[in-house]
Write a protein that holds these residues in place. Structure first.
Motif, PDB file in Angstrom:
ATOM      1  N   PRO A 134      -8.162  14.264   5.803  1.00  0.00           N
ATOM      2  CA  PRO A 134      -6.944  14.714   5.110  1.00  0.00           C
ATOM      3  C   PRO A 134      -6.127  13.550   4.552  1.00  0.00           C
ATOM      4  O   PRO A 134      -5.404  13.721   3.577  1.00  0.00           O
ATOM      5  N   GLY A 135      -6.264  12.396   5.152  1.00  0.00           N
ATOM      6  CA  GLY A 135      -5.494  11.249   4.682  1.00  0.00           C
ATOM      7  C   GLY A 135      -5.671  10.081   5.610  1.00  0.00           C
ATOM      8  O   GLY A 135      -6.645  10.035   6.369  1.00  0.00           O
ATOM      9  N   LEU A 136      -4.754   9.146   5.525  1.00  0.00           N
ATOM     10  CA  LEU A 136      -4.825   7.939   6.340  1.00  0.00           C
ATOM     11  C   LEU A 136      -3.449   7.707   6.958  1.00  0.00           C
ATOM     12  O   LEU A 136      -2.435   7.800   6.266  1.00  0.00           O
ATOM     13  N   LEU A 137      -3.440   7.428   8.243  1.00  0.00           N
ATOM     14  CA  LEU A 137      -2.173   7.150   8.923  1.00  0.00           C
ATOM     15  C   LEU A 137      -2.130   5.659   9.240  1.00  0.00           C
ATOM     16  O   LEU A 137      -2.955   5.164   9.995  1.00  0.00           O
ATOM     17  N   VAL A 138      -1.175   4.956   8.636  1.00  0.00           N
ATOM     18  CA  VAL A 138      -1.085   3.516   8.871  1.00  0.00           C
ATOM     19  C   VAL A 138       0.125   3.223   9.765  1.00  0.00           C
ATOM     20  O   VAL A 138       1.243   3.641   9.464  1.00  0.00           O
ATOM     21  N   ILE A 139      -0.128   2.543  10.861  1.00  0.00           N
ATOM     22  CA  ILE A 139       0.959   2.202  11.790  1.00  0.00           C
ATOM     23  C   ILE A 139       1.875   1.175  11.127  1.00  0.00           C
ATOM     24  O   ILE A 139       1.422   0.194  10.558  1.00  0.00           O
ATOM     25  N   ASP A 140       3.172   1.439  11.226  1.00  0.00           N
ATOM     26  CA  ASP A 140       4.171   0.684  10.478  1.00  0.00           C
ATOM     27  C   ASP A 140       4.589  -0.658  11.046  1.00  0.00           C
ATOM     28  O   ASP A 140       5.276  -1.409  10.397  1.00  0.00           O
ATOM     29  N   THR A 141       4.259  -0.888  12.292  1.00  0.00           N
ATOM     30  CA  THR A 141       4.823  -2.061  12.920  1.00  0.00           C
ATOM     31  C   THR A 141       3.744  -3.096  13.181  1.00  0.00           C
ATOM     32  O   THR A 141       3.194  -3.155  14.273  1.00  0.00           O
ATOM     33  N   PRO A 142       3.450  -3.888  12.164  1.00  0.00           N
ATOM     34  CA  PRO A 142       2.399  -4.883  12.341  1.00  0.00           C
ATOM     35  C   PRO A 142       2.800  -5.842  13.461  1.00  0.00           C
ATOM     36  O   PRO A 142       3.952  -6.234  13.547  1.00  0.00           O
ATOM     37  N   GLY A 143       1.858  -6.158  14.272  1.00  0.00           N
ATOM     38  CA  GLY A 143       2.103  -7.110  15.340  1.00  0.00           C
ATOM     39  C   GLY A 143       3.127  -6.599  16.345  1.00  0.00           C
ATOM     40  O   GLY A 143       3.790  -7.369  17.011  1.00  0.00           O
TER      41      GLY A 143
ATOM     42  N   ALA B  84      -5.063  12.090   1.198  1.00  0.00           N
ATOM     43  CA  ALA B  84      -6.299  11.717   0.504  1.00  0.00           C
ATOM     44  C   ALA B  84      -6.100  11.736  -1.011  1.00  0.00           C
ATOM     45  O   ALA B  84      -6.636  10.882  -1.722  1.00  0.00           O
ATOM     46  N   GLU B  85      -5.314  12.688  -1.478  1.00  0.00           N
ATOM     47  CA  GLU B  85      -5.103  12.824  -2.916  1.00  0.00           C
ATOM     48  C   GLU B  85      -4.474  11.563  -3.507  1.00  0.00           C
ATOM     49  O   GLU B  85      -4.858  11.099  -4.578  1.00  0.00           O
ATOM     50  N   ASN B  86      -3.541  11.007  -2.766  1.00  0.00           N
ATOM     51  CA  ASN B  86      -2.869   9.788  -3.193  1.00  0.00           C
ATOM     52  C   ASN B  86      -3.868   8.623  -3.252  1.00  0.00           C
ATOM     53  O   ASN B  86      -3.875   7.820  -4.193  1.00  0.00           O
ATOM     54  N   ILE B  87      -4.737   8.551  -2.259  1.00  0.00           N
ATOM     55  CA  ILE B  87      -5.727   7.470  -2.208  1.00  0.00           C
ATOM     56  C   ILE B  87      -6.723   7.623  -3.345  1.00  0.00           C
ATOM     57  O   ILE B  87      -7.089   6.656  -4.011  1.00  0.00           O
ATOM     58  N   ARG B  88      -7.123   8.868  -3.609  1.00  0.00           N
ATOM     59  CA  ARG B  88      -8.057   9.136  -4.697  1.00  0.00           C
ATOM     60  C   ARG B  88      -7.472   8.680  -6.028  1.00  0.00           C
ATOM     61  O   ARG B  88      -8.114   8.005  -6.820  1.00  0.00           O
ATOM     62  N   GLU B  89      -6.206   9.022  -6.214  1.00  0.00           N
ATOM     63  CA  GLU B  89      -5.500   8.671  -7.433  1.00  0.00           C
ATOM     64  C   GLU B  89      -5.444   7.154  -7.629  1.00  0.00           C
ATOM     65  O   GLU B  89      -5.728   6.637  -8.703  1.00  0.00           O
ATOM     66  N   ARG B  90      -5.145   6.472  -6.568  1.00  0.00           N
ATOM     67  CA  ARG B  90      -4.939   5.024  -6.675  1.00  0.00           C
ATOM     68  C   ARG B  90      -6.232   4.235  -6.740  1.00  0.00           C
ATOM     69  O   ARG B  90      -6.231   3.048  -7.033  1.00  0.00           O
TER      70      ARG B  90
ATOM     71  N   ILE C 219       0.831  -1.212   0.000  1.00  0.00           N
ATOM     72  CA  ILE C 219       0.000   0.000   0.000  1.00  0.00           C
ATOM     73  C   ILE C 219       0.862   1.256   0.000  1.00  0.00           C
ATOM     74  O   ILE C 219       0.434   2.308  -0.411  1.00  0.00           O
ATOM     75  N   ARG C 220       2.112   1.101   0.444  1.00  0.00           N
ATOM     76  CA  ARG C 220       3.031   2.238   0.303  1.00  0.00           C
ATOM     77  C   ARG C 220       3.286   2.497  -1.174  1.00  0.00           C
ATOM     78  O   ARG C 220       3.574   3.604  -1.578  1.00  0.00           O
ATOM     79  N   GLY C 221       3.194   1.422  -1.939  1.00  0.00           N
ATOM     80  CA  GLY C 221       3.205   1.571  -3.393  1.00  0.00           C
ATOM     81  C   GLY C 221       4.576   1.515  -4.013  1.00  0.00           C
ATOM     82  O   GLY C 221       5.567   1.890  -3.427  1.00  0.00           O
ATOM     83  N   THR C 222       4.582   1.003  -5.231  1.00  0.00           N
ATOM     84  CA  THR C 222       5.834   0.923  -5.974  1.00  0.00           C
ATOM     85  C   THR C 222       6.312   2.318  -6.318  1.00  0.00           C
ATOM     86  O   THR C 222       7.483   2.550  -6.474  1.00  0.00           O
ATOM     87  N   ASN C 223       5.367   3.228  -6.409  1.00  0.00           N
ATOM     88  CA  ASN C 223       5.719   4.613  -6.738  1.00  0.00           C
ATOM     89  C   ASN C 223       6.802   5.150  -5.818  1.00  0.00           C
ATOM     90  O   ASN C 223       7.630   5.936  -6.225  1.00  0.00           O
ATOM     91  N   VAL C 224       6.708   4.709  -4.573  1.00  0.00           N
ATOM     92  CA  VAL C 224       7.647   5.229  -3.590  1.00  0.00           C
ATOM     93  C   VAL C 224       9.069   4.864  -3.982  1.00  0.00           C
ATOM     94  O   VAL C 224       9.965   5.684  -3.969  1.00  0.00           O
ATOM     95  N   GLN C 225       9.220   3.597  -4.377  1.00  0.00           N
ATOM     96  CA  GLN C 225      10.558   3.162  -4.773  1.00  0.00           C
ATOM     97  C   GLN C 225      11.016   3.861  -6.042  1.00  0.00           C
ATOM     98  O   GLN C 225      12.187   4.083  -6.252  1.00  0.00           O
ATOM     99  N   GLU C 226      10.081   4.191  -6.877  1.00  0.00           N
ATOM    100  CA  GLU C 226      10.450   4.848  -8.119  1.00  0.00           C
ATOM    101  C   GLU C 226      10.671   6.345  -7.942  1.00  0.00           C
ATOM    102  O   GLU C 226      10.862   7.072  -8.906  1.00  0.00           O
ATOM    103  N   GLY C 227      10.602   6.779  -6.735  1.00  0.00           N
ATOM    104  CA  GLY C 227      10.935   8.172  -6.469  1.00  0.00           C
ATOM    105  C   GLY C 227       9.756   9.124  -6.583  1.00  0.00           C
ATOM    106  O   GLY C 227       9.916  10.325  -6.561  1.00  0.00           O
ATOM    107  N   GLU C 228       8.552   8.575  -6.728  1.00  0.00           N
ATOM    108  CA  GLU C 228       7.372   9.445  -6.739  1.00  0.00           C
ATOM    109  C   GLU C 228       6.526   9.058  -5.553  1.00  0.00           C
ATOM    110  O   GLU C 228       5.722   8.155  -5.633  1.00  0.00           O
ATOM    111  N   ALA C 229       6.739   9.731  -4.488  1.00  0.00           N
ATOM    112  CA  ALA C 229       6.058   9.312  -3.269  1.00  0.00           C
ATOM    113  C   ALA C 229       4.571   9.613  -3.320  1.00  0.00           C
ATOM    114  O   ALA C 229       3.802   9.056  -2.566  1.00  0.00           O
ATOM    115  N   GLY C 230       4.152  10.474  -4.240  1.00  0.00           N
ATOM    116  CA  GLY C 230       2.734  10.819  -4.325  1.00  0.00           C
ATOM    117  C   GLY C 230       2.225  11.363  -3.008  1.00  0.00           C
ATOM    118  O   GLY C 230       1.090  11.131  -2.629  1.00  0.00           O
TER     119      GLY C 230
END
Ligand code: GDP
Length: 407
Positions: A79-88, A60-66, A36-47
Protein backbone atom coordinates in the motif's frame (compact mmCIF):
# COMPACT_ATOMS: atom_id res chain seq x y z
CA UNK A 1 -9.01 0.56 -13.77
CA UNK A 2 -7.93 -3.05 -13.34
CA UNK A 3 -4.64 -2.10 -11.77
CA UNK A 4 -6.59 -0.05 -9.27
CA UNK A 5 -8.71 -2.94 -8.18
CA UNK A 6 -5.68 -5.21 -8.06
CA UNK A 7 -4.02 -2.73 -5.77
CA UNK A 8 -7.04 -2.78 -3.52
CA UNK A 9 -6.88 -6.51 -3.28
CA UNK A 10 -3.18 -6.54 -2.59
CA UNK A 11 -3.53 -3.78 -0.04
CA UNK A 12 -5.72 -6.05 1.97
CA UNK A 13 -2.96 -8.62 2.25
CA UNK A 14 0.20 -6.62 2.52
CA UNK A 15 1.20 -3.98 4.96
CA UNK A 16 3.57 -1.13 4.15
CA UNK A 17 7.26 -1.83 4.62
CA UNK A 18 8.87 0.22 7.37
CA UNK A 19 12.06 2.01 6.51
CA UNK A 20 14.56 3.83 8.66
CA UNK A 21 17.43 6.13 7.83
CA UNK A 22 20.76 5.61 9.56
CA UNK A 23 24.31 6.81 9.29
CA UNK A 24 26.94 9.15 10.65
CA UNK A 25 26.00 12.61 11.89
CA UNK A 26 25.84 15.28 9.15
CA UNK A 27 25.73 12.83 6.28
CA UNK A 28 22.29 14.26 5.41
CA UNK A 29 19.80 11.88 7.02
CA UNK A 30 17.40 14.63 7.99
CA UNK A 31 17.78 16.42 4.70
CA UNK A 32 17.21 13.21 2.77
CA UNK A 33 14.02 12.59 4.67
CA UNK A 34 12.90 16.15 3.89
CA UNK A 35 13.75 15.55 0.28
CA UNK A 36 11.81 12.30 -0.05
CA UNK A 37 8.90 14.02 1.63
CA UNK A 38 9.14 16.20 -1.42
CA UNK A 39 8.82 19.83 -2.27
CA UNK A 40 5.24 19.11 -3.19
CA UNK A 41 4.44 18.94 0.47
CA UNK A 42 5.54 22.49 1.04
CA UNK A 43 3.64 23.62 -1.98
CA UNK A 44 0.48 22.27 -0.50
CA UNK A 45 0.17 19.14 -2.61
CA UNK A 46 0.97 16.35 -0.29
CA UNK A 47 0.30 13.75 -2.97
CA UNK A 48 -1.18 11.57 -0.28
CA UNK A 49 1.88 11.80 1.92
CA UNK A 50 0.75 11.87 5.52
CA UNK A 51 2.50 12.80 8.67
CA UNK A 52 2.17 10.19 11.35
CA UNK A 53 3.47 9.92 14.85
CA UNK A 54 7.20 9.46 14.44
CA UNK A 55 6.86 8.50 10.80
CA UNK A 56 5.87 9.67 7.34
CA UNK A 57 3.63 7.59 5.13
CA UNK A 58 4.10 7.52 1.35
CA UNK A 59 1.25 5.91 -0.57
CA UNK A 60 2.27 3.67 -3.47
CA UNK A 61 0.57 6.06 -5.86
CA UNK A 62 2.87 8.87 -4.79
CA UNK A 63 5.94 6.66 -5.27
CA UNK A 64 4.72 5.55 -8.69
CA UNK A 65 4.23 9.15 -9.71
CA UNK A 66 7.66 10.23 -8.58
CA UNK A 67 9.48 7.34 -10.19
CA UNK A 68 7.71 7.62 -13.53
CA UNK A 69 10.85 8.90 -15.19
CA UNK A 70 12.69 5.71 -14.30
CA UNK A 71 10.30 3.90 -16.66
CA UNK A 72 10.33 0.97 -14.33
CA UNK A 73 6.57 0.49 -14.69
CA UNK A 74 6.75 -0.44 -11.12
CA UNK A 75 4.15 -2.87 -10.04
CA UNK A 76 3.70 -1.84 -6.49
CA UNK A 77 1.84 -4.36 -4.40
CA UNK A 78 2.40 -2.76 -1.05
CA UNK A 79 0.00 0.00 0.00
CA UNK A 80 2.90 2.35 0.56
CA UNK A 81 6.06 2.98 2.51
CA UNK A 82 6.37 4.07 6.12
CA UNK A 83 9.56 5.98 6.82
CA UNK A 84 10.56 6.55 10.44
CA UNK A 85 11.05 10.26 11.03
CA UNK A 86 13.75 10.32 13.61
CA UNK A 87 17.04 9.40 12.04
CA UNK A 88 19.54 8.26 14.59
CA UNK A 89 16.85 8.32 17.24
CA UNK A 90 18.01 7.19 20.64
CA UNK A 91 15.29 4.63 21.20
CA UNK A 92 15.88 3.55 17.71
CA UNK A 93 19.51 2.69 17.94
CA UNK A 94 18.79 1.13 21.32
CA UNK A 95 15.83 -0.88 20.16
CA UNK A 96 15.36 -3.54 22.71
CA UNK A 97 12.45 -5.34 21.20
CA UNK A 98 13.45 -8.94 20.86
CA UNK A 99 13.79 -10.51 17.49
CA UNK A 100 12.65 -8.47 14.63
CA UNK A 101 13.40 -4.91 15.52
CA UNK A 102 11.36 -2.21 14.01
CA UNK A 103 12.43 -1.75 10.43
CA UNK A 104 12.04 -3.99 7.44
CA UNK A 105 14.54 -2.09 5.44
CA UNK A 106 17.06 0.67 6.06
CA UNK A 107 18.87 3.39 4.20
CA UNK A 108 22.45 3.75 5.33
CA UNK A 109 23.57 7.26 4.42
CA UNK A 110 27.22 7.86 3.54
CA UNK A 111 28.66 11.25 2.61
CA UNK A 112 30.44 10.80 -0.72
CA UNK A 113 33.03 13.35 0.34
CA UNK A 114 33.81 11.60 3.63
CA UNK A 115 33.30 7.90 3.01
CA UNK A 116 32.70 5.54 5.91
CA UNK A 117 32.81 7.19 9.32
CA UNK A 118 32.58 5.92 12.85
CA UNK A 119 28.80 5.93 13.16
CA UNK A 120 28.47 4.51 9.66
CA UNK A 121 30.28 1.46 10.92
CA UNK A 122 28.21 1.37 14.11
CA UNK A 123 25.00 1.54 12.09
CA UNK A 124 26.33 -1.13 9.79
CA UNK A 125 27.01 -3.48 12.68
CA UNK A 126 23.58 -2.81 14.14
CA UNK A 127 21.93 -3.62 10.82
CA UNK A 128 23.92 -6.80 10.46
CA UNK A 129 23.18 -7.85 13.99
CA UNK A 130 19.46 -7.47 13.38
CA UNK A 131 19.62 -8.93 9.90
CA UNK A 132 17.96 -5.86 8.47
CA UNK A 133 18.12 -5.40 4.73
CA UNK A 134 19.64 -2.10 3.75
CA UNK A 135 20.85 -0.06 0.85
CA UNK A 136 23.40 2.71 0.82
CA UNK A 137 22.53 6.27 -0.12
CA UNK A 138 25.79 7.81 -1.28
CA UNK A 139 24.74 11.33 -0.50
CA UNK A 140 25.91 14.84 -1.39
CA UNK A 141 26.87 14.02 -5.00
CA UNK A 142 26.15 17.68 -5.73
CA UNK A 143 29.30 18.50 -3.79
CA UNK A 144 31.48 16.89 -6.44
CA UNK A 145 33.44 19.76 -7.92
CA UNK A 146 31.61 21.17 -10.93
CA UNK A 147 28.38 19.18 -10.42
CA UNK A 148 25.48 20.52 -12.47
CA UNK A 149 22.20 20.04 -10.68
CA UNK A 150 19.11 18.64 -12.35
CA UNK A 151 16.39 18.62 -9.77
CA UNK A 152 14.99 15.21 -8.79
CA UNK A 153 16.47 13.51 -11.82
CA UNK A 154 17.14 9.77 -11.89
CA UNK A 155 20.81 9.31 -11.10
CA UNK A 156 21.98 7.63 -14.32
CA UNK A 157 20.63 10.51 -16.35
CA UNK A 158 22.05 13.08 -13.94
CA UNK A 159 25.50 11.47 -14.07
CA UNK A 160 25.49 11.35 -17.88
CA UNK A 161 24.96 15.08 -17.96
CA UNK A 162 28.10 15.81 -15.94
CA UNK A 163 31.52 16.62 -17.38
CA UNK A 164 34.19 13.92 -17.64
CA UNK A 165 35.97 15.43 -14.66
CA UNK A 166 32.92 15.16 -12.46
CA UNK A 167 32.28 11.63 -13.67
CA UNK A 168 35.87 10.68 -12.91
CA UNK A 169 35.79 12.15 -9.44
CA UNK A 170 32.54 10.29 -8.84
CA UNK A 171 34.06 7.00 -9.96
CA UNK A 172 37.18 7.49 -7.89
CA UNK A 173 35.23 8.24 -4.72
CA UNK A 174 32.82 5.40 -5.39
CA UNK A 175 35.66 2.91 -5.74
CA UNK A 176 37.21 4.14 -2.49
CA UNK A 177 33.93 3.71 -0.66
CA UNK A 178 33.28 0.27 -2.13
CA UNK A 179 36.75 -0.65 -0.88
CA UNK A 180 35.97 0.70 2.58
CA UNK A 181 32.83 -1.43 2.71
CA UNK A 182 34.88 -4.40 1.60
CA UNK A 183 37.18 -3.80 4.55
CA UNK A 184 34.07 -4.16 6.71
CA UNK A 185 33.37 -7.48 5.03
CA UNK A 186 30.59 -6.15 2.86
CA UNK A 187 30.04 -6.26 -0.88
CA UNK A 188 28.52 -3.14 -2.37
CA UNK A 189 27.84 -2.01 -5.92
CA UNK A 190 26.02 0.75 -7.78
CA UNK A 191 22.40 -0.37 -7.76
CA UNK A 192 21.99 -0.39 -11.53
CA UNK A 193 25.06 -2.59 -11.89
CA UNK A 194 24.14 -4.86 -9.04
CA UNK A 195 23.28 -8.29 -10.41
CA UNK A 196 23.14 -10.10 -7.12
CA UNK A 197 21.02 -8.04 -4.80
CA UNK A 198 20.98 -9.62 -1.41
CA UNK A 199 24.58 -10.78 -1.57
CA UNK A 200 25.71 -7.37 -2.67
CA UNK A 201 24.26 -4.24 -1.17
CA UNK A 202 23.10 -1.58 -3.56
CA UNK A 203 24.49 1.93 -3.60
CA UNK A 204 22.23 4.75 -4.75
CA UNK A 205 24.03 8.04 -5.31
CA UNK A 206 21.84 10.91 -4.12
CA UNK A 207 21.70 14.59 -3.42
CA UNK A 208 19.34 15.53 -0.63
CA UNK A 209 19.65 19.14 -1.75
CA UNK A 210 18.80 18.88 -5.43
CA UNK A 211 17.10 15.49 -5.33
CA UNK A 212 19.11 13.57 -7.94
CA UNK A 213 18.85 9.84 -7.24
CA UNK A 214 15.95 10.24 -4.85
CA UNK A 215 13.43 8.67 -7.26
CA UNK A 216 15.84 5.73 -7.64
CA UNK A 217 16.10 5.35 -3.90
CA UNK A 218 12.33 5.31 -3.43
CA UNK A 219 11.72 2.82 -6.18
CA UNK A 220 14.49 0.52 -5.11
CA UNK A 221 13.27 0.51 -1.53
CA UNK A 222 9.76 -0.50 -2.41
CA UNK A 223 10.71 -2.97 -5.13
CA UNK A 224 13.31 -4.61 -2.99
CA UNK A 225 10.96 -4.86 -0.03
CA UNK A 226 8.12 -6.39 -1.96
CA UNK A 227 10.37 -8.74 -3.84
CA UNK A 228 12.14 -10.23 -0.88
CA UNK A 229 9.86 -9.75 2.11
CA UNK A 230 6.41 -10.81 1.05
CA UNK A 231 6.08 -13.11 4.01
CA UNK A 232 7.18 -10.48 6.47
CA UNK A 233 4.93 -7.91 4.83
CA UNK A 234 1.87 -10.12 4.79
CA UNK A 235 -0.75 -8.67 7.04
CA UNK A 236 -1.21 -10.67 10.20
CA UNK A 237 -3.70 -10.43 13.02
CA UNK A 238 -0.92 -10.87 15.50
CA UNK A 239 0.08 -7.48 16.85
CA UNK A 240 3.70 -6.50 16.51
CA UNK A 241 4.29 -3.09 17.99
CA UNK A 242 7.29 -1.14 19.27
CA UNK A 243 7.38 1.79 21.68
CA UNK A 244 9.40 4.63 20.16
CA UNK A 245 8.98 7.28 22.79
CA UNK A 246 7.38 7.98 26.13
CA UNK A 247 6.05 11.51 26.35
CA UNK A 248 3.93 13.68 28.57
CA UNK A 249 1.28 15.48 26.54
CA UNK A 250 -0.88 18.21 27.99
CA UNK A 251 -4.38 16.93 28.49
CA UNK A 252 -3.38 13.33 27.90
CA UNK A 253 -0.89 12.60 30.67
CA UNK A 254 1.93 10.22 29.81
CA UNK A 255 1.51 8.79 26.34
CA UNK A 256 3.55 6.38 24.27
CA UNK A 257 4.43 6.85 20.63
CA UNK A 258 4.50 3.47 18.96
CA UNK A 259 5.04 2.00 15.56
CA UNK A 260 2.46 -0.63 14.81
CA UNK A 261 4.45 -2.98 12.60
CA UNK A 262 1.73 -5.57 12.10
CA UNK A 263 -1.80 -6.35 13.24
CA UNK A 264 -4.63 -4.13 14.44
CA UNK A 265 -4.91 -2.14 17.65
CA UNK A 266 -8.29 -1.18 19.10
CA UNK A 267 -9.40 1.36 21.60
CA UNK A 268 -10.06 -0.62 24.78
CA UNK A 269 -7.48 -3.34 24.06
CA UNK A 270 -5.74 -4.62 27.14
CA UNK A 271 -2.00 -4.27 26.62
CA UNK A 272 1.25 -4.94 28.41
CA UNK A 273 4.31 -2.72 28.16
CA UNK A 274 7.71 -3.15 29.72
CA UNK A 275 8.16 -0.71 32.61
CA UNK A 276 11.05 0.31 34.82
CA UNK A 277 9.19 -0.97 37.86
CA UNK A 278 7.84 -4.10 36.22
CA UNK A 279 5.28 -4.90 33.54
CA UNK A 280 2.60 -2.28 32.95
CA UNK A 281 -0.81 -3.77 32.32
CA UNK A 282 -3.22 -1.18 31.02
CA UNK A 283 -6.05 -0.48 28.61
CA UNK A 284 -5.74 1.63 25.48
CA UNK A 285 -7.76 4.75 26.16
CA UNK A 286 -7.14 6.45 22.84
CA UNK A 287 -5.39 5.76 19.56
CA UNK A 288 -4.22 9.05 18.13
CA UNK A 289 -2.70 10.23 14.88
CA UNK A 290 -1.79 13.81 13.98
CA UNK A 291 -4.44 15.96 12.51
CA UNK A 292 -4.03 16.51 8.79
CA UNK A 293 -3.29 20.18 9.27
CA UNK A 294 -3.48 21.12 5.63
CA UNK A 295 -7.07 20.13 5.28
CA UNK A 296 -7.82 21.90 8.47
CA UNK A 297 -7.54 25.23 6.75
CA UNK A 298 -9.84 24.24 3.97
CA UNK A 299 -12.50 22.25 5.70
CA UNK A 300 -15.03 23.22 8.29
CA UNK A 301 -14.97 21.22 11.50
CA UNK A 302 -17.98 19.10 10.64
CA UNK A 303 -16.49 18.00 7.36
CA UNK A 304 -14.20 15.80 9.36
CA UNK A 305 -17.02 13.70 10.67
CA UNK A 306 -18.09 10.91 8.45
CA UNK A 307 -21.48 10.92 10.12
CA UNK A 308 -23.65 13.99 10.14
CA UNK A 309 -23.25 16.72 12.69
CA UNK A 310 -26.56 18.25 13.76
CA UNK A 311 -26.88 21.93 12.95
CA UNK A 312 -27.05 23.01 16.55
CA UNK A 313 -23.74 21.29 17.18
CA UNK A 314 -22.05 23.11 14.37
CA UNK A 315 -22.25 26.45 16.06
CA UNK A 316 -20.81 25.00 19.21
CA UNK A 317 -18.04 23.43 17.19
CA UNK A 318 -17.14 26.84 15.91
CA UNK A 319 -17.43 28.63 19.22
CA UNK A 320 -15.44 25.81 20.69
CA UNK A 321 -12.41 26.80 18.68
CA UNK A 322 -9.79 28.32 20.89
CA UNK A 323 -7.65 31.15 19.51
CA UNK A 324 -4.95 28.54 19.07
CA UNK A 325 -7.25 26.67 16.75
CA UNK A 326 -7.69 23.91 19.26
CA UNK A 327 -11.11 22.67 20.01
CA UNK A 328 -11.95 22.70 23.67
CA UNK A 329 -15.11 20.69 23.31
CA UNK A 330 -15.35 17.01 23.07
CA UNK A 331 -18.39 15.04 22.02
CA UNK A 332 -19.78 11.74 22.94
CA UNK A 333 -19.70 9.22 20.15
CA UNK A 334 -23.46 9.14 19.89
CA UNK A 335 -23.80 12.86 19.42
CA UNK A 336 -21.54 12.92 16.43
CA UNK A 337 -22.43 9.58 14.98
CA UNK A 338 -19.03 8.96 13.51
CA UNK A 339 -17.83 5.88 11.76
CA UNK A 340 -14.43 5.09 13.08
CA UNK A 341 -12.69 8.40 13.25
CA UNK A 342 -13.50 11.18 15.61
CA UNK A 343 -11.81 14.53 15.60
CA UNK A 344 -11.82 15.76 19.13
CA UNK A 345 -8.75 17.64 20.34
CA UNK A 346 -9.26 19.82 17.38
CA UNK A 347 -6.10 20.56 15.45
CA UNK A 348 -4.02 18.18 17.47
CA UNK A 349 -5.00 14.57 17.08
CA UNK A 350 -7.50 12.35 15.38
CA UNK A 351 -8.97 9.59 17.48
CA UNK A 352 -9.39 6.13 15.99
CA UNK A 353 -11.51 3.20 17.09
CA UNK A 354 -8.95 0.92 15.55
CA UNK A 355 -5.78 1.22 13.53
CA UNK A 356 -4.26 -1.24 11.12
CA UNK A 357 -0.52 -1.68 10.52
CA UNK A 358 1.79 -0.28 9.47
CA UNK A 359 1.39 3.08 11.19
CA UNK A 360 2.89 5.46 13.70
CA UNK A 361 0.45 6.09 16.55
CA UNK A 362 0.23 7.86 19.86
CA UNK A 363 -1.43 5.80 22.59
CA UNK A 364 -2.93 7.20 25.76
CA UNK A 365 -3.53 4.90 28.69
CA UNK A 366 -3.11 4.92 32.41
CA UNK A 367 0.11 4.06 34.15
CA UNK A 368 2.53 4.65 31.29
CA UNK A 369 4.86 6.85 33.34
CA UNK A 370 7.55 4.22 33.62
CA UNK A 371 7.25 2.68 30.19
CA UNK A 372 10.56 2.07 28.45
CA UNK A 373 11.17 3.20 24.90
CA UNK A 374 12.46 0.60 22.49
CA UNK A 375 10.48 -2.27 23.97
CA UNK A 376 7.47 -4.10 22.58
CA UNK A 377 3.79 -3.54 23.24
CA UNK A 378 1.79 -6.74 23.69
CA UNK A 379 -1.96 -7.14 23.33
CA UNK A 380 -3.72 -9.49 25.72
CA UNK A 381 -6.19 -11.61 23.78
CA UNK A 382 -9.17 -13.40 25.34
CA UNK A 383 -7.33 -16.74 25.43
CA UNK A 384 -3.94 -15.38 26.42
CA UNK A 385 -2.18 -16.01 29.68
CA UNK A 386 -1.54 -12.57 31.17
CA UNK A 387 1.38 -13.76 33.29
CA UNK A 388 3.11 -15.18 30.26
CA UNK A 389 2.68 -11.93 28.35
CA UNK A 390 4.00 -9.97 31.30
CA UNK A 391 7.09 -12.16 31.27
CA UNK A 392 7.51 -11.67 27.53
CA UNK A 393 7.21 -7.92 27.91
CA UNK A 394 9.86 -7.83 30.59
CA UNK A 395 12.24 -9.97 28.59
CA UNK A 396 12.63 -6.97 26.30
CA UNK A 397 14.39 -5.33 29.19
CA UNK A 398 17.03 -7.96 29.57
CA UNK A 399 19.08 -6.65 26.70
CA UNK A 400 19.08 -3.22 28.31
CA UNK A 401 22.13 -2.17 30.27
CA UNK A 402 21.14 0.69 32.51
CA UNK A 403 17.59 1.72 31.77
CA UNK A 404 17.45 5.25 30.47
CA UNK A 405 15.64 7.58 32.79
CA UNK A 406 12.22 8.67 31.70
CA UNK A 407 10.64 11.53 33.59
P1 GDP B 1 22.14 14.45 9.61
O1 GDP B 1 22.92 14.83 10.82
O2 GDP B 1 22.66 13.18 9.02
O3 GDP B 1 20.66 14.43 9.81
O4 GDP B 1 22.49 15.57 8.51
P2 GDP B 1 21.62 16.79 8.00
O5 GDP B 1 20.48 16.36 7.18
O6 GDP B 1 21.31 17.67 9.16
O7 GDP B 1 22.66 17.50 7.03
C1 GDP B 1 23.89 18.00 7.53
C2 GDP B 1 24.35 19.15 6.65
O8 GDP B 1 24.65 18.68 5.34
C3 GDP B 1 23.30 20.23 6.47
O9 GDP B 1 23.94 21.47 6.43
C4 GDP B 1 22.67 19.90 5.14
O10 GDP B 1 22.15 21.03 4.49
C5 GDP B 1 23.85 19.34 4.37
N1 GDP B 1 23.45 18.36 3.36
C6 GDP B 1 22.67 17.28 3.56
N2 GDP B 1 22.51 16.60 2.41
C7 GDP B 1 23.20 17.25 1.48
C8 GDP B 1 23.43 17.04 0.08
O11 GDP B 1 22.94 16.09 -0.55
N3 GDP B 1 24.22 17.96 -0.56
C9 GDP B 1 24.77 19.02 0.09
N4 GDP B 1 25.53 19.85 -0.61
N5 GDP B 1 24.58 19.24 1.39
C10 GDP B 1 23.81 18.38 2.09
Amino acid sequence: STSGSQDKKAEGNLRSPICCIMGHVDTGKTKLLDCIRGTNVQEGEAGGITQQIGATYFPAENIRERTRELKADAKLNVPGLLVIDTPGHESFTNLRSRGSGLCDIAILVVDIMHGLEQQTIESLNLLRMRNTEFMVALNKVDRLYGWKSHRNEPIVKALKRQTKDVQNEFKMRLIQIITQFKEQGLNTELYYKNKEMGETHSIVPTSAISGEGVPDLLLLLVQWAQKTMIEKLTFSNEVQCTVLEVKVVEGHGTTIDVVLVNGILHEGDQVVVCGMQGPIVTTIRALLTPHPMKELRVKKPWDFYQGSVPLEMRSSLLTGLRPSGQLCLSFSDAAVGYEDMLASDWGTYLHHKEIKAAQGIKITAQGLEYAIAGTGLYVVGPDDDLEEIKRSAMEDMESVGTPICIP
